[in-house]
Design an enzyme around this catalytic site. Sequence first.
Site, short mmCIF file in Angstrom:
data_model
loop_
_atom_site.label_atom_id
_atom_site.label_comp_id
_atom_site.label_asym_id
_atom_site.label_seq_id
_atom_site.Cartn_x
_atom_site.Cartn_y
_atom_site.Cartn_z
N LYS A 58 0.93 -1.25 -0.07
CA LYS A 58 -0.05 0.00 0.09
C LYS A 58 0.94 1.17 0.04
O LYS A 58 2.13 1.37 0.36
CB LYS A 58 -0.67 0.32 1.27
CG LYS A 58 -1.93 -1.11 1.46
CD LYS A 58 -3.19 -0.64 0.72
CE LYS A 58 -4.27 -1.68 0.43
NZ LYS A 58 -4.53 -2.33 1.99
N HIS A 96 1.43 6.96 3.06
CA HIS A 96 0.94 8.29 2.58
C HIS A 96 1.37 9.30 3.92
O HIS A 96 2.06 9.02 4.68
CB HIS A 96 -0.55 8.23 2.49
CG HIS A 96 -1.30 7.44 3.57
ND1 HIS A 96 -1.39 7.88 5.02
CD2 HIS A 96 -1.61 6.08 3.66
CE1 HIS A 96 -2.04 6.98 5.84
NE2 HIS A 96 -2.26 6.08 4.84
N HIS A 100 1.05 7.91 7.49
CA HIS A 100 2.19 7.04 7.83
C HIS A 100 3.35 8.02 8.15
O HIS A 100 3.89 7.71 9.27
CB HIS A 100 2.75 6.00 6.96
CG HIS A 100 1.34 4.77 7.06
ND1 HIS A 100 0.63 4.84 5.89
CD2 HIS A 100 0.87 4.15 7.91
CE1 HIS A 100 -0.04 3.67 6.11
NE2 HIS A 100 0.16 3.35 7.50
N1 ARG Z 1 -0.50 -1.11 9.99
C1 ARG Z 1 -1.43 -0.33 10.70
C2 ARG Z 1 -2.10 0.80 9.78
O1 ARG Z 1 -1.43 1.33 8.77
C3 ARG Z 1 -0.98 0.39 11.90
C4 ARG Z 1 -0.19 -0.49 12.85
C5 ARG Z 1 -0.43 -0.02 14.23
N2 ARG Z 1 0.37 -0.90 15.15
C6 ARG Z 1 -0.28 -1.88 15.94
N3 ARG Z 1 0.42 -2.55 16.78
N4 ARG Z 1 -1.45 -2.35 15.64
O2 ARG Z 1 -3.26 1.13 10.21
#
Ligand code: ARG
Length: 577
Positions: A126, A129, A132
Amino acid sequence: MDFRKAVAMKVSELTELDLESVNRLIEIPPQEDMGDFAFPCFTLAKTMRKAPNMIASDLAGSDKLAEPWLSRVEAKGPYLNFFVDRGAFAKEIVSDVLSKGTTYGQSTEGEGKTVIVEFSSPNIAKPFHVGHAFTTILGHSLSRIYEKLGYKVVRMNHLGDYGTQFGKLITAYRLWGDEAALEKDPITELLRIYVKFHEEEKNDPELTTSARENFKRLEDGCEEEVALWQKFRDMSLVVFEQLYKRMGVTFDNYNGESYYAKMADQVVDMLKEKNLLVESEGAQVVDLEEYGVPPCIILKSDGTTIYGTRDLAAILYRDENYHFDKNIYVVGIPQALHFKQVFSTLKKAGYECADKCEHVGFGLVKFQNMKFSTRDGNIVLLEELLDESVAKTYELIKANAEARNSDMSDDELKAIAEKVGLGAVIYTYVKAGRERDIVFSWDTMLDFEGDTAPYLIYTYARTRSILRKAKEQGFTPVGSGSDLLNKLSGDEEFACVKTIADLPDAIRKAAASNEPFMVSRAVAQIARSFNRFYNNCSILGGDDAELKTARLALCEAVCDAIEAGTYLLGISVVEQM
Ligand code: ARG
Protein backbone atom coordinates in the site's frame (compact mmCIF):
# COMPACT_ATOMS: atom_id res chain seq x y z
CA MET A 1 24.82 24.38 38.77
CA ASP A 2 21.11 23.97 38.28
CA PHE A 3 19.56 27.28 39.32
CA ARG A 4 16.12 25.91 39.85
CA LYS A 5 17.50 23.25 42.15
CA ALA A 6 19.64 25.82 43.96
CA VAL A 7 16.56 27.93 44.60
CA ALA A 8 14.66 24.87 45.77
CA MET A 9 17.47 23.96 48.16
CA LYS A 10 17.47 27.46 49.53
CA VAL A 11 13.72 27.39 50.16
CA SER A 12 13.96 23.96 51.70
CA GLU A 13 16.70 25.19 54.02
CA LEU A 14 14.61 28.19 55.07
CA THR A 15 11.32 26.37 55.55
CA GLU A 16 12.25 22.81 56.47
CA LEU A 17 10.01 21.56 53.67
CA ASP A 18 11.50 18.60 51.87
CA LEU A 19 13.36 19.34 48.67
CA GLU A 20 11.07 17.38 46.43
CA SER A 21 7.90 19.18 47.52
CA VAL A 22 9.60 22.53 47.14
CA ASN A 23 10.81 21.58 43.69
CA ARG A 24 7.30 20.74 42.66
CA LEU A 25 5.96 24.04 43.94
CA ILE A 26 8.49 26.32 42.33
CA GLU A 27 7.09 28.30 39.44
CA ILE A 28 8.49 30.29 36.56
CA PRO A 29 6.79 33.69 36.94
CA PRO A 30 4.83 35.00 33.98
CA GLN A 31 6.44 38.44 34.12
CA GLU A 32 10.03 39.56 34.25
CA ASP A 33 9.54 41.92 37.20
CA MET A 34 8.44 38.92 39.26
CA GLY A 35 11.86 37.35 39.08
CA ASP A 36 13.18 34.20 37.52
CA PHE A 37 11.78 31.69 39.98
CA ALA A 38 8.93 32.03 42.47
CA PHE A 39 7.91 30.07 45.50
CA PRO A 40 4.24 30.32 46.56
CA CYS A 41 3.89 30.27 50.35
CA PHE A 42 0.32 28.96 50.63
CA THR A 43 1.34 25.46 51.69
CA LEU A 44 3.26 26.84 54.65
CA ALA A 45 0.31 28.78 56.08
CA LYS A 46 -1.10 25.84 57.97
CA THR A 47 2.05 24.63 59.69
CA MET A 48 3.40 28.09 60.37
CA ARG A 49 0.00 29.48 61.42
CA LYS A 50 0.59 32.67 59.52
CA ALA A 51 -0.85 34.32 56.43
CA PRO A 52 1.06 33.44 53.23
CA ASN A 53 1.85 37.12 52.61
CA MET A 54 3.44 37.38 56.04
CA ILE A 55 5.45 34.25 55.50
CA ALA A 56 6.73 35.54 52.18
CA SER A 57 7.89 38.83 53.61
CA ASP A 58 9.49 37.17 56.64
CA LEU A 59 11.39 34.75 54.43
CA ALA A 60 12.51 37.54 52.11
CA GLY A 61 14.22 39.21 55.08
CA SER A 62 16.35 36.19 55.95
CA ASP A 63 20.09 36.74 55.90
CA LYS A 64 20.56 33.22 54.62
CA LEU A 65 19.60 34.53 51.21
CA ALA A 66 22.91 36.23 50.58
CA GLU A 67 24.48 34.20 47.78
CA PRO A 68 26.73 35.25 44.93
CA TRP A 69 24.36 33.71 42.39
CA LEU A 70 21.31 35.54 43.70
CA SER A 71 20.93 39.21 42.94
CA ARG A 72 17.90 39.66 45.17
CA VAL A 73 14.85 37.99 46.70
CA GLU A 74 11.57 39.87 47.07
CA ALA A 75 8.20 39.14 48.59
CA LYS A 76 5.27 39.94 46.39
CA GLY A 77 1.95 39.03 47.97
CA PRO A 78 2.12 35.35 48.91
CA TYR A 79 5.09 34.76 46.58
CA LEU A 80 8.77 34.74 47.26
CA ASN A 81 10.43 35.93 44.05
CA PHE A 82 14.02 35.03 43.25
CA PHE A 83 16.14 37.10 40.89
CA VAL A 84 19.25 35.27 39.83
CA ASP A 85 22.49 37.09 39.21
CA ARG A 86 22.46 37.46 35.43
CA GLY A 87 26.19 37.29 34.96
CA ALA A 88 26.55 34.19 37.11
CA PHE A 89 23.59 32.61 35.37
CA ALA A 90 25.00 33.29 31.91
CA LYS A 91 28.40 31.98 32.88
CA GLU A 92 26.89 28.82 34.28
CA ILE A 93 24.55 28.01 31.42
CA VAL A 94 26.80 28.98 28.52
CA SER A 95 29.72 27.10 30.09
CA ASP A 96 27.54 24.06 30.47
CA VAL A 97 26.55 24.11 26.81
CA LEU A 98 30.06 24.80 25.57
CA SER A 99 31.49 21.91 27.51
CA LYS A 100 28.80 19.54 26.34
CA GLY A 101 28.30 20.68 22.76
CA THR A 102 25.39 18.94 21.13
CA THR A 103 25.17 16.46 24.00
CA TYR A 104 23.69 19.38 25.98
CA GLY A 105 20.44 18.30 27.59
CA GLN A 106 21.53 14.68 27.84
CA SER A 107 20.73 12.94 31.10
CA THR A 108 20.92 9.57 32.75
CA GLU A 109 17.42 9.45 34.18
CA GLY A 110 16.44 6.61 31.86
CA GLU A 111 19.52 4.52 32.50
CA GLY A 112 18.76 0.83 32.83
CA LYS A 113 15.25 1.28 31.46
CA THR A 114 13.95 0.06 28.12
CA VAL A 115 11.36 1.84 26.02
CA ILE A 116 9.84 0.20 22.99
CA VAL A 117 8.71 2.75 20.46
CA GLU A 118 6.50 1.19 17.84
CA PHE A 119 5.99 3.55 14.94
CA SER A 120 5.50 3.94 11.21
CA SER A 121 4.05 0.43 10.67
CA PRO A 122 2.81 0.89 7.10
CA ASN A 123 0.91 -1.78 5.22
CA ILE A 124 2.74 -3.88 2.67
CA ALA A 125 1.74 -3.25 -0.92
CA LYS A 126 0.00 0.00 0.00
CA PRO A 127 1.19 3.56 -0.61
CA PHE A 128 3.12 5.31 2.13
CA HIS A 129 0.90 8.28 2.70
CA VAL A 130 1.05 11.41 4.83
CA GLY A 131 -0.71 9.70 7.75
CA HIS A 132 2.10 7.15 8.00
CA ALA A 133 4.46 10.09 7.89
CA PHE A 134 2.86 11.40 11.07
CA THR A 135 3.63 8.24 13.04
CA THR A 136 7.05 7.95 11.41
CA ILE A 137 8.09 11.48 12.31
CA LEU A 138 6.64 11.40 15.83
CA GLY A 139 8.08 7.98 16.60
CA HIS A 140 11.50 8.86 15.23
CA SER A 141 11.55 11.99 17.34
CA LEU A 142 10.34 10.25 20.50
CA SER A 143 12.98 7.57 20.05
CA ARG A 144 15.71 10.20 19.94
CA ILE A 145 14.21 12.04 22.91
CA TYR A 146 14.16 8.90 25.06
CA GLU A 147 17.69 8.06 23.99
CA LYS A 148 18.82 11.52 24.99
CA LEU A 149 17.50 10.81 28.47
CA GLY A 150 19.51 7.63 28.71
CA TYR A 151 16.80 5.06 27.96
CA LYS A 152 17.54 2.02 25.89
CA VAL A 153 15.20 2.45 22.94
CA VAL A 154 13.93 -0.34 20.73
CA ARG A 155 12.43 0.97 17.50
CA MET A 156 9.85 -1.39 16.11
CA ASN A 157 8.05 -1.29 12.82
CA HIS A 158 4.89 -3.38 13.15
CA LEU A 159 4.41 -3.88 9.43
CA GLY A 160 0.92 -4.64 8.16
CA ASP A 161 2.13 -7.74 6.35
CA TYR A 162 -0.55 -10.25 7.19
CA GLY A 163 -4.23 -10.77 6.51
CA THR A 164 -6.73 -11.97 3.97
CA GLN A 165 -5.78 -9.19 1.54
CA PHE A 166 -2.64 -11.16 0.70
CA GLY A 167 -4.79 -13.98 -0.61
CA LYS A 168 -6.43 -11.43 -2.89
CA LEU A 169 -3.09 -10.05 -4.02
CA ILE A 170 -1.78 -13.51 -4.88
CA THR A 171 -4.87 -14.28 -6.96
CA ALA A 172 -4.73 -10.86 -8.63
CA TYR A 173 -1.03 -11.14 -9.38
CA ARG A 174 -1.39 -14.53 -11.03
CA LEU A 175 -4.15 -13.19 -13.24
CA TRP A 176 -3.04 -9.69 -14.13
CA GLY A 177 0.39 -9.07 -12.63
CA ASP A 178 2.98 -7.30 -14.76
CA GLU A 179 6.46 -8.35 -13.73
CA ALA A 180 8.21 -5.40 -15.38
CA ALA A 181 5.83 -2.90 -13.81
CA LEU A 182 6.35 -4.54 -10.44
CA GLU A 183 10.11 -4.23 -10.70
CA LYS A 184 9.86 -0.60 -11.70
CA ASP A 185 7.33 0.67 -9.20
CA PRO A 186 6.14 -2.17 -6.95
CA ILE A 187 3.60 -0.33 -4.83
CA THR A 188 1.81 1.27 -7.77
CA GLU A 189 1.58 -2.09 -9.54
CA LEU A 190 0.39 -3.93 -6.42
CA LEU A 191 -2.19 -1.24 -5.78
CA ARG A 192 -3.36 -1.44 -9.38
CA ILE A 193 -4.03 -5.18 -9.28
CA TYR A 194 -5.56 -4.93 -5.82
CA VAL A 195 -8.05 -2.31 -6.97
CA LYS A 196 -8.76 -4.38 -10.10
CA PHE A 197 -9.41 -7.43 -7.94
CA HIS A 198 -12.12 -5.60 -6.02
CA GLU A 199 -13.77 -4.38 -9.21
CA GLU A 200 -13.75 -7.80 -10.86
CA GLU A 201 -14.77 -9.60 -7.71
CA LYS A 202 -18.19 -7.97 -7.84
CA ASN A 203 -19.08 -10.03 -10.91
CA ASP A 204 -16.96 -13.07 -10.28
CA PRO A 205 -17.47 -14.97 -7.02
CA GLU A 206 -14.77 -17.43 -8.03
CA LEU A 207 -12.20 -14.75 -7.38
CA THR A 208 -13.35 -14.56 -3.78
CA THR A 209 -13.00 -18.30 -3.40
CA SER A 210 -9.58 -18.33 -5.03
CA ALA A 211 -8.37 -15.52 -2.75
CA ARG A 212 -9.60 -17.37 0.31
CA GLU A 213 -7.86 -20.54 -0.80
CA ASN A 214 -4.65 -18.69 -1.50
CA PHE A 215 -4.69 -17.08 1.91
CA LYS A 216 -5.21 -20.49 3.47
CA ARG A 217 -2.27 -21.87 1.49
CA LEU A 218 -0.20 -18.91 2.64
CA GLU A 219 -1.15 -19.56 6.26
CA ASP A 220 -0.31 -23.23 5.85
CA GLY A 221 3.11 -22.30 4.57
CA CYS A 222 2.71 -23.52 0.97
CA GLU A 223 5.89 -22.73 -0.87
CA GLU A 224 4.60 -20.83 -3.90
CA GLU A 225 2.22 -18.60 -2.00
CA VAL A 226 4.79 -17.84 0.66
CA ALA A 227 7.30 -16.97 -2.05
CA LEU A 228 4.91 -14.50 -3.66
CA TRP A 229 4.02 -12.93 -0.34
CA GLN A 230 7.73 -12.65 0.49
CA LYS A 231 8.32 -10.96 -2.83
CA PHE A 232 5.57 -8.39 -2.24
CA ARG A 233 6.89 -7.77 1.23
CA ASP A 234 10.53 -7.40 0.20
CA MET A 235 9.70 -5.10 -2.68
CA SER A 236 7.49 -2.90 -0.53
CA LEU A 237 10.20 -2.69 2.10
CA VAL A 238 12.70 -1.49 -0.47
CA VAL A 239 10.38 1.41 -1.22
CA PHE A 240 9.72 2.18 2.46
CA GLU A 241 13.40 1.96 3.30
CA GLN A 242 14.26 4.54 0.68
CA LEU A 243 11.96 6.95 2.47
CA TYR A 244 13.33 6.03 5.87
CA LYS A 245 16.87 6.52 4.67
CA ARG A 246 16.02 9.90 3.23
CA MET A 247 14.64 10.98 6.60
CA GLY A 248 17.34 9.35 8.72
CA VAL A 249 14.79 6.99 10.28
CA THR A 250 15.99 3.59 11.48
CA PHE A 251 14.40 0.52 13.06
CA ASP A 252 15.71 -2.28 15.20
CA ASN A 253 13.32 -4.67 13.57
CA TYR A 254 10.46 -5.06 11.15
CA ASN A 255 8.61 -7.71 13.09
CA GLY A 256 5.23 -7.16 11.53
CA GLU A 257 1.89 -8.81 11.97
CA SER A 258 3.03 -11.96 10.15
CA TYR A 259 5.74 -12.43 12.77
CA TYR A 260 3.23 -12.46 15.61
CA ALA A 261 0.58 -14.42 13.72
CA LYS A 262 2.67 -17.48 14.48
CA MET A 263 2.24 -16.85 18.18
CA ALA A 264 -1.47 -16.10 18.11
CA ASP A 265 -2.37 -19.66 19.12
CA GLN A 266 -0.51 -19.20 22.38
CA VAL A 267 -2.66 -16.17 23.13
CA VAL A 268 -5.81 -18.18 22.45
CA ASP A 269 -4.60 -21.02 24.68
CA MET A 270 -3.68 -18.67 27.49
CA LEU A 271 -7.05 -16.93 27.41
CA LYS A 272 -8.83 -20.27 27.28
CA GLU A 273 -6.85 -21.55 30.22
CA LYS A 274 -7.79 -18.49 32.24
CA ASN A 275 -11.41 -18.98 31.29
CA LEU A 276 -11.63 -15.58 29.71
CA LEU A 277 -12.98 -16.53 26.30
CA VAL A 278 -16.72 -16.34 25.81
CA GLU A 279 -18.77 -16.91 22.70
CA SER A 280 -20.47 -14.01 21.04
CA GLU A 281 -22.28 -14.41 17.73
CA GLY A 282 -20.04 -17.32 16.85
CA ALA A 283 -16.84 -15.46 17.67
CA GLN A 284 -14.62 -15.96 20.72
CA VAL A 285 -14.25 -12.73 22.67
CA VAL A 286 -13.00 -11.39 25.99
CA ASP A 287 -15.66 -9.45 27.81
CA LEU A 288 -14.38 -6.08 28.98
CA GLU A 289 -17.44 -4.57 30.56
CA GLU A 290 -15.62 -3.75 33.78
CA TYR A 291 -13.20 -1.62 31.75
CA GLY A 292 -16.01 0.23 30.04
CA VAL A 293 -15.08 -0.95 26.55
CA PRO A 294 -16.67 -3.35 24.06
CA PRO A 295 -15.42 -6.97 24.04
CA CYS A 296 -12.10 -7.76 22.40
CA ILE A 297 -12.50 -10.26 19.56
CA ILE A 298 -9.87 -13.00 19.67
CA LEU A 299 -11.15 -15.56 17.15
CA LYS A 300 -13.56 -14.84 14.33
CA SER A 301 -16.49 -17.18 13.73
CA ASP A 302 -14.42 -19.05 11.12
CA GLY A 303 -11.81 -19.72 13.79
CA THR A 304 -9.12 -17.38 12.43
CA THR A 305 -7.26 -14.81 14.54
CA ILE A 306 -7.38 -11.10 13.87
CA TYR A 307 -5.39 -7.88 14.13
CA GLY A 308 -5.99 -7.59 17.88
CA THR A 309 -4.93 -11.17 18.57
CA ARG A 310 -1.64 -10.43 16.87
CA ASP A 311 -1.22 -7.29 18.96
CA LEU A 312 -1.72 -9.33 22.12
CA ALA A 313 0.89 -11.83 20.95
CA ALA A 314 3.25 -8.95 20.19
CA ILE A 315 3.02 -7.52 23.70
CA LEU A 316 3.69 -10.88 25.33
CA TYR A 317 6.64 -11.39 23.01
CA ARG A 318 8.02 -7.96 23.79
CA ASP A 319 7.54 -8.41 27.51
CA GLU A 320 9.44 -11.65 27.45
CA ASN A 321 12.25 -10.52 25.19
CA TYR A 322 12.77 -6.91 26.19
CA HIS A 323 11.34 -6.60 29.72
CA PHE A 324 10.21 -3.14 28.71
CA ASP A 325 9.51 -0.34 31.15
CA LYS A 326 7.36 1.33 28.53
CA ASN A 327 5.85 0.07 25.32
CA ILE A 328 4.43 2.90 23.27
CA TYR A 329 2.36 2.79 20.12
CA VAL A 330 2.49 5.78 17.86
CA VAL A 331 -0.72 5.18 15.95
CA GLY A 332 -3.57 7.48 14.86
CA ILE A 333 -6.39 8.38 17.24
CA PRO A 334 -8.96 6.28 15.32
CA GLN A 335 -7.28 3.19 16.80
CA ALA A 336 -7.58 4.40 20.41
CA LEU A 337 -10.39 1.99 21.21
CA HIS A 338 -8.52 -0.93 19.67
CA PHE A 339 -5.56 -0.36 21.98
CA LYS A 340 -7.79 0.10 24.99
CA GLN A 341 -9.33 -3.29 24.26
CA VAL A 342 -5.96 -4.95 23.78
CA PHE A 343 -4.44 -3.46 26.95
CA SER A 344 -7.57 -4.20 29.00
CA THR A 345 -7.60 -7.81 27.82
CA LEU A 346 -4.05 -8.28 29.07
CA LYS A 347 -4.87 -6.58 32.32
CA LYS A 348 -7.85 -8.85 32.82
CA ALA A 349 -5.58 -11.81 32.14
CA GLY A 350 -3.37 -10.58 34.97
CA TYR A 351 -0.35 -9.25 33.07
CA GLU A 352 1.43 -6.44 34.83
CA CYS A 353 2.98 -5.27 31.58
CA ALA A 354 -0.46 -4.06 30.48
CA ASP A 355 0.07 -0.95 32.59
CA LYS A 356 3.32 -0.19 30.82
CA CYS A 357 1.69 0.00 27.41
CA GLU A 358 0.57 3.32 26.06
CA HIS A 359 -1.17 4.43 22.92
CA VAL A 360 0.30 7.69 21.65
CA GLY A 361 -2.30 9.03 19.27
CA PHE A 362 -2.22 11.82 16.73
CA GLY A 363 -4.60 13.84 14.60
CA LEU A 364 -5.40 14.09 10.91
CA VAL A 365 -3.42 15.61 8.10
CA LYS A 366 -5.04 18.24 5.93
CA PHE A 367 -3.95 20.40 3.02
CA GLN A 368 -4.62 23.99 2.15
CA ASN A 369 -4.53 24.95 -1.53
CA MET A 370 -2.05 22.30 -2.43
CA LYS A 371 -2.03 20.23 -5.58
CA PHE A 372 0.02 17.15 -6.20
CA SER A 373 0.79 15.72 -9.61
CA THR A 374 0.14 12.05 -8.99
CA ARG A 375 -2.69 12.44 -6.58
CA ASP A 376 -4.53 9.20 -6.27
CA GLY A 377 -7.97 9.78 -4.85
CA ASN A 378 -7.43 11.55 -1.58
CA ILE A 379 -4.16 9.89 -0.78
CA VAL A 380 -1.14 12.17 -0.71
CA LEU A 381 2.13 10.30 -0.78
CA LEU A 382 4.86 11.34 1.59
CA GLU A 383 7.37 11.20 -1.23
CA GLU A 384 5.41 13.75 -3.25
CA LEU A 385 5.10 16.04 -0.27
CA LEU A 386 8.84 15.86 0.38
CA ASP A 387 9.77 16.35 -3.28
CA GLU A 388 7.52 19.38 -3.62
CA SER A 389 8.79 20.90 -0.44
CA VAL A 390 12.41 20.44 -1.51
CA ALA A 391 11.72 21.86 -4.98
CA LYS A 392 10.03 24.93 -3.53
CA THR A 393 12.79 25.42 -0.97
CA TYR A 394 15.37 25.19 -3.74
CA GLU A 395 13.71 28.04 -5.64
CA LEU A 396 13.62 30.17 -2.52
CA ILE A 397 17.21 29.69 -1.47
CA LYS A 398 18.45 29.97 -5.04
CA ALA A 399 16.80 33.37 -5.45
CA ASN A 400 18.23 34.36 -2.12
CA ALA A 401 21.73 33.23 -3.04
CA GLU A 402 21.55 35.12 -6.33
CA ALA A 403 20.42 38.27 -4.56
CA ARG A 404 23.43 37.98 -2.27
CA ASN A 405 25.84 37.14 -5.09
CA SER A 406 26.71 34.02 -3.18
CA ASP A 407 29.26 31.67 -4.70
CA MET A 408 27.46 28.50 -3.65
CA SER A 409 27.37 25.84 -6.34
CA ASP A 410 24.15 24.34 -7.61
CA ASP A 411 25.01 21.05 -5.90
CA GLU A 412 25.46 22.83 -2.60
CA LEU A 413 22.15 24.60 -3.03
CA LYS A 414 20.45 21.31 -3.79
CA ALA A 415 21.92 19.61 -0.73
CA ILE A 416 20.75 22.50 1.44
CA ALA A 417 17.28 22.47 -0.14
CA GLU A 418 16.95 18.75 0.61
CA LYS A 419 17.61 19.29 4.32
CA VAL A 420 15.56 22.45 4.68
CA GLY A 421 12.68 21.13 2.55
CA LEU A 422 12.49 17.94 4.58
CA GLY A 423 12.82 19.94 7.78
CA ALA A 424 9.86 22.11 6.74
CA VAL A 425 7.64 19.05 6.39
CA ILE A 426 8.87 17.40 9.58
CA TYR A 427 8.46 20.55 11.61
CA THR A 428 4.85 20.89 10.51
CA TYR A 429 4.18 17.53 12.11
CA VAL A 430 5.89 18.33 15.41
CA LYS A 431 5.18 22.01 15.96
CA ALA A 432 1.93 21.53 17.90
CA GLY A 433 0.37 19.01 20.25
CA ARG A 434 0.17 15.70 18.40
CA GLU A 435 -3.56 15.22 18.89
CA ARG A 436 -4.34 18.34 16.92
CA ASP A 437 -5.03 18.02 13.21
CA ILE A 438 -2.35 19.56 11.09
CA VAL A 439 -2.81 21.68 8.03
CA PHE A 440 -0.13 21.92 5.39
CA SER A 441 0.26 25.14 3.50
CA TRP A 442 3.40 26.12 1.59
CA ASP A 443 3.15 29.73 2.69
CA THR A 444 3.16 28.79 6.34
CA MET A 445 5.72 26.01 6.32
CA LEU A 446 8.27 27.75 4.12
CA ASP A 447 8.04 31.13 5.84
CA PHE A 448 11.61 32.00 6.80
CA GLU A 449 10.31 34.33 9.51
CA GLY A 450 7.58 32.09 10.86
CA ASP A 451 7.34 29.23 13.30
CA THR A 452 9.06 26.92 10.83
CA ALA A 453 12.08 24.71 10.30
CA PRO A 454 13.49 27.10 7.67
CA TYR A 455 13.45 29.82 10.34
CA LEU A 456 15.33 27.63 12.83
CA ILE A 457 17.82 26.38 10.26
CA TYR A 458 18.36 29.87 8.90
CA THR A 459 19.02 31.19 12.40
CA TYR A 460 21.56 28.42 12.90
CA ALA A 461 23.28 29.00 9.55
CA ARG A 462 23.49 32.74 10.03
CA THR A 463 24.93 32.35 13.51
CA ARG A 464 27.54 29.98 12.12
CA SER A 465 28.44 32.56 9.54
CA ILE A 466 28.90 35.18 12.29
CA LEU A 467 31.31 32.81 14.00
CA ARG A 468 33.20 32.25 10.75
CA LYS A 469 33.42 35.97 10.09
CA ALA A 470 34.63 36.60 13.64
CA LYS A 471 37.35 34.05 13.20
CA GLU A 472 38.53 35.80 10.05
CA GLN A 473 38.76 38.98 12.08
CA GLY A 474 40.79 37.20 14.72
CA PHE A 475 38.08 36.84 17.37
CA THR A 476 37.34 33.48 18.92
CA PRO A 477 34.61 32.72 21.44
CA VAL A 478 35.70 32.47 25.06
CA GLY A 479 35.68 28.95 26.42
CA SER A 480 33.62 27.19 29.02
CA GLY A 481 34.18 28.54 32.52
CA SER A 482 35.55 31.91 31.45
CA ASP A 483 34.71 34.81 33.77
CA LEU A 484 34.10 36.96 30.72
CA LEU A 485 30.78 35.15 30.35
CA ASN A 486 29.63 37.22 33.33
CA LYS A 487 29.40 40.09 30.89
CA LEU A 488 26.35 38.57 29.21
CA SER A 489 23.93 40.38 31.46
CA GLY A 490 21.99 42.65 29.10
CA ASP A 491 18.23 42.15 28.80
CA GLU A 492 18.37 40.37 25.44
CA GLU A 493 21.37 38.29 26.41
CA PHE A 494 19.74 37.22 29.64
CA ALA A 495 16.47 36.35 27.86
CA CYS A 496 18.40 34.25 25.37
CA VAL A 497 20.40 32.41 28.04
CA LYS A 498 17.16 31.63 29.83
CA THR A 499 15.65 29.97 26.77
CA ILE A 500 18.78 27.85 26.40
CA ALA A 501 18.53 26.90 30.07
CA ASP A 502 14.95 25.73 29.51
CA LEU A 503 15.83 23.13 26.87
CA PRO A 504 16.79 20.21 29.15
CA ASP A 505 13.53 20.47 31.06
CA ALA A 506 11.56 20.67 27.82
CA ILE A 507 13.20 17.41 26.70
CA ARG A 508 12.18 15.71 29.93
CA LYS A 509 8.63 16.98 29.62
CA ALA A 510 8.48 15.87 25.99
CA ALA A 511 9.27 12.31 27.06
CA ALA A 512 6.91 12.37 30.02
CA SER A 513 3.98 13.36 27.80
CA ASN A 514 5.24 11.80 24.56
CA GLU A 515 4.96 15.23 22.96
CA PRO A 516 7.88 16.24 20.72
CA PHE A 517 6.35 19.69 20.38
CA MET A 518 7.67 20.53 23.83
CA VAL A 519 11.11 20.33 22.24
CA SER A 520 10.15 22.14 19.04
CA ARG A 521 8.67 24.98 21.09
CA ALA A 522 11.78 25.25 23.25
CA VAL A 523 14.06 25.36 20.19
CA ALA A 524 11.85 27.96 18.53
CA GLN A 525 12.11 30.10 21.66
CA ILE A 526 15.89 29.89 21.60
CA ALA A 527 15.93 31.03 17.98
CA ARG A 528 13.45 33.86 18.64
CA SER A 529 15.28 35.17 21.66
CA PHE A 530 18.61 34.94 19.89
CA ASN A 531 17.28 36.89 16.92
CA ARG A 532 15.99 39.58 19.24
CA PHE A 533 19.45 39.80 20.73
CA TYR A 534 21.06 39.81 17.27
CA ASN A 535 18.80 42.60 16.06
CA ASN A 536 19.40 44.77 19.10
CA CYS A 537 23.07 44.27 19.85
CA SER A 538 25.89 44.34 17.41
CA ILE A 539 27.86 41.20 17.97
CA LEU A 540 30.88 41.98 15.83
CA GLY A 541 30.71 45.77 16.16
CA GLY A 542 31.61 47.75 19.27
CA ASP A 543 35.08 48.10 20.71
CA ASP A 544 34.78 46.01 23.84
CA ALA A 545 36.78 43.04 22.60
CA GLU A 546 36.07 41.04 25.73
CA LEU A 547 32.33 41.49 25.40
CA LYS A 548 32.65 40.50 21.76
CA THR A 549 34.29 37.19 22.60
CA ALA A 550 31.70 36.49 25.31
CA ARG A 551 28.91 37.17 22.83
CA LEU A 552 30.55 34.85 20.35
CA ALA A 553 30.43 32.18 23.03
CA LEU A 554 26.70 32.80 23.34
CA CYS A 555 26.46 32.38 19.55
CA GLU A 556 28.21 29.06 19.82
CA ALA A 557 25.95 27.93 22.65
CA VAL A 558 22.88 28.91 20.62
CA CYS A 559 24.14 26.85 17.69
CA ASP A 560 24.78 23.81 19.88
CA ALA A 561 21.37 24.10 21.51
CA ILE A 562 19.54 24.50 18.20
CA GLU A 563 21.45 21.62 16.64
CA ALA A 564 20.80 19.39 19.65
CA GLY A 565 17.12 20.31 19.68
CA THR A 566 16.43 19.99 15.97
CA TYR A 567 18.20 16.62 15.96
CA LEU A 568 15.65 15.39 18.48
CA LEU A 569 12.92 16.35 16.04
CA GLY A 570 14.60 14.60 13.13
CA ILE A 571 15.61 17.87 11.45
CA SER A 572 19.13 18.57 10.17
CA VAL A 573 20.79 21.97 10.21
CA VAL A 574 23.06 23.38 7.50
CA GLU A 575 26.24 25.43 7.88
CA GLN A 576 25.22 28.06 5.35
CA MET A 577 22.22 28.93 3.24
N1 ARG B 1 -0.58 -1.09 9.93
C1 ARG B 1 -1.53 -0.32 10.67
C2 ARG B 1 -2.10 0.79 9.81
O1 ARG B 1 -1.49 1.17 8.84
C3 ARG B 1 -0.97 0.29 11.90
C4 ARG B 1 -0.41 -0.68 12.89
C5 ARG B 1 -0.42 -0.12 14.26
N2 ARG B 1 0.25 -0.93 15.22
C6 ARG B 1 -0.27 -1.97 15.92
N3 ARG B 1 0.48 -2.61 16.76
N4 ARG B 1 -1.52 -2.33 15.76
O2 ARG B 1 -3.15 1.29 10.11
